[in-house]
Write a protein that holds these residues in place. Structure first.
Motif, PDB file in Angstrom:
ATOM      1  N   SER A  78      43.336  39.496  35.698  1.00 43.55           N
ATOM      2  CA  SER A  78      42.711  38.752  36.779  1.00 43.55           C
ATOM      3  C   SER A  78      42.948  39.448  38.120  1.00 43.55           C
ATOM      4  CB  SER A  78      43.313  37.341  36.809  1.00 43.55           C
ATOM      5  OG  SER A  78      42.429  36.495  37.478  1.00 43.55           O
ATOM      6  N   ILE A 104      30.518  29.789  35.933  1.00 46.10           N
ATOM      7  CA  ILE A 104      30.826  29.496  34.530  1.00 46.10           C
ATOM      8  C   ILE A 104      31.046  27.981  34.412  1.00 46.10           C
ATOM      9  CG2 ILE A 104      32.588  29.827  32.748  1.00 46.10           C
ATOM     10  CD1 ILE A 104      33.130  32.549  33.822  1.00 46.10           C
ATOM     11  N   THR A 121      36.512  38.591  48.172  1.00 45.25           N
ATOM     12  CA  THR A 121      36.495  37.622  47.069  1.00 45.25           C
ATOM     13  C   THR A 121      35.085  37.461  46.520  1.00 45.25           C
ATOM     14  OG1 THR A 121      38.164  36.433  48.350  1.00 45.25           O
ATOM     15  CG2 THR A 121      37.318  35.329  46.397  1.00 45.25           C
ATOM     16  N   ALA A 125      33.615  38.338  42.710  1.00 42.70           N
ATOM     17  CA  ALA A 125      32.912  37.361  41.869  1.00 42.70           C
ATOM     18  C   ALA A 125      31.562  37.918  41.429  1.00 42.70           C
ATOM     19  CB  ALA A 125      32.718  36.054  42.636  1.00 42.70           C
ATOM     20  N   ALA A 134      37.619  40.475  34.391  1.00 34.44           N
ATOM     21  CA  ALA A 134      37.901  39.037  34.370  1.00 34.44           C
ATOM     22  C   ALA A 134      37.036  38.297  35.389  1.00 34.44           C
ATOM     23  CB  ALA A 134      39.381  38.810  34.680  1.00 34.44           C
ATOM     24  N   PRO A 135      36.665  37.049  35.086  1.00 33.78           N
ATOM     25  CA  PRO A 135      35.958  36.234  36.075  1.00 33.78           C
ATOM     26  C   PRO A 135      36.806  36.059  37.339  1.00 33.78           C
ATOM     27  CG  PRO A 135      35.937  35.171  33.909  1.00 33.78           C
ATOM     28  CD  PRO A 135      36.884  36.334  33.819  1.00 33.78           C
ATOM     29  N   GLN A 136      36.146  35.736  38.433  1.00 32.89           N
ATOM     30  CA  GLN A 136      36.824  35.537  39.716  1.00 32.89           C
ATOM     31  C   GLN A 136      36.790  34.048  40.058  1.00 32.89           C
ATOM     32  OE1 GLN A 136      38.404  37.662  41.925  1.00 32.89           O
ATOM     33  NE2 GLN A 136      38.778  35.913  43.287  1.00 32.89           N
ATOM     34  N   ARG A 137      37.923  33.545  40.521  1.00 30.49           N
ATOM     35  CA  ARG A 137      38.011  32.124  40.869  1.00 30.49           C
ATOM     36  C   ARG A 137      37.797  31.952  42.373  1.00 30.49           C
ATOM     37  NH1 ARG A 137      41.045  27.927  38.002  1.00 30.49           N
ATOM     38  NH2 ARG A 137      41.512  26.251  39.464  1.00 30.49           N
ATOM     39  N   ARG A 141      36.392  27.158  41.009  1.00 28.77           N
ATOM     40  CA  ARG A 141      35.334  27.482  40.044  1.00 28.77           C
ATOM     41  C   ARG A 141      35.445  28.955  39.664  1.00 28.77           C
ATOM     42  NH1 ARG A 141      29.695  24.628  40.222  1.00 28.77           N
ATOM     43  NH2 ARG A 141      30.129  25.097  38.057  1.00 28.77           N
ATOM     44  N   TRP A 142      35.019  29.258  38.437  1.00 30.55           N
ATOM     45  CA  TRP A 142      35.052  30.635  37.968  1.00 30.55           C
ATOM     46  C   TRP A 142      33.657  31.231  38.023  1.00 30.55           C
ATOM     47  CZ3 TRP A 142      39.584  33.074  37.118  1.00 30.55           C
ATOM     48  CH2 TRP A 142      40.720  32.267  36.937  1.00 30.55           C
ATOM     49  N   TYR A 143      33.577  32.487  38.442  1.00 26.53           N
ATOM     50  CA  TYR A 143      32.287  33.164  38.575  1.00 26.53           C
ATOM     51  C   TYR A 143      32.291  34.516  37.873  1.00 26.53           C
ATOM     52  CZ  TYR A 143      31.353  29.816  42.316  1.00 26.53           C
ATOM     53  OH  TYR A 143      31.151  28.666  43.043  1.00 26.53           O
ATOM     54  N   ILE A 144      31.101  34.892  37.388  1.00 27.56           N
ATOM     55  CA  ILE A 144      30.916  36.246  36.864  1.00 27.56           C
ATOM     56  C   ILE A 144      29.710  36.890  37.549  1.00 27.56           C
ATOM     57  CG2 ILE A 144      31.996  35.805  34.614  1.00 27.56           C
ATOM     58  CD1 ILE A 144      29.077  35.662  33.478  1.00 27.56           C
TER      59      ILE A 144
END
Length: 239
Positions: A78, A104, A121, A125, A134-137, A141-144
């Protein structure tokens, strides 16, 4: 149509890995050589395009991005991308930069606003390629990667008299992937023109530039990205 809300100039920049960052930054520098400067213009970026938008707004040169260590892919840890981005962008925010990421789990296309979040940031994301990083928070919320939904998201660009669209995976780029990006981008450009009534200048790799990256893994090769920068700059001058 409210022409009063139009800005003179705006940008929409698409994905394409390190190659895409190099190509987009080359085009942007080539345009600046001709007096077309997007640093204060509203810019929307997806994946590689979000790096180009953030760098342009902050006056970070391509050489500074090229000096960053490239994470080895896949890298499931992460924060790898965010840490990288922070080295060049710090915690700066810019209202004229928006980045597209997918939330996500439902992969809804989301426009992240540079007035609300640090560009580093948002960029992380927007370019968290599924399966590679890894997804970014952000705010719980998590984003790709935004490119999962659309290569360039031209339809979300600001209303402007002139929109500069940079699509690193369209033009002469490889195979069926390119055709998909190209079709989507053409459709989005048509939608944007219809709602905004502005003009569009589209930059996509020409045949010579496309030879730099002929396989998907080439998109993540730093030497090729540096070559793409030189080509993008040339292409912008040639138009």
């Amino acid at each position: 149509m409210h022409h009063s809300t139009h800005v003179p100039l705006a940008g929409a920049f698409g994905g394409g890995g390190l190659f895409g960052i190099g190509y987009a930054m080359g085009v942007l520098d080539g345009l600046r050589d001709q007096g077309i400067d997007l640093s204060k213009a509203p810019m929307i970026g997806t994946s590689a395009g979000s790096w180009a938008a953030a760098a342009t707004a902050l006056g970070v040169g391509f050489d500074q991005l090229a000096a960053l260590d490239v994470p080895r892919f896949p890298d499931p840890r992460s924060g790898v991308l965010a840490n990288s981005a922070r080295r060049v962008f710090g915690i700066a925010m810019r209202a004229n930069v928006h980045a597209i990421a997918c939330a996500i789990p439902r992969l809804r296309r989301t426009e992240l606003d540079g007035a609300k979040f640090p560009l580093s940031t948002m960029v992380a994301a927007s370019s968290a390629v599924p399966g590679l990083l890894a997804p970014q928070r952000i705010e719980g919320r998590w984003y790709i990667d935004g490119g999962v939904r659309s290569g360039v998201s031209v339809d979300l660009a600001a209303p402007a008299d002139l929109l500069i669209v940079i699509a690193p995976l369209a033009g002469a780029m490889f195979g069926p992937f390119n055709n998909l990006v190209e079709r989507n981008t053409d459709r989005e450009i048509a939608a944007w023109k219809k709602s905004c009534g502005g003009n569009v200048r589209l930059f996509a790799p020409n045949a010579a530039t496309a030879k730099i990256a002929t396989l998907p893994q080439h998109l993540f090769d730093k030497e090729r990205a540096i070559a793409a920068y030189a080509h993008g700059r040339q292409e912008a001058r040639g138009k």
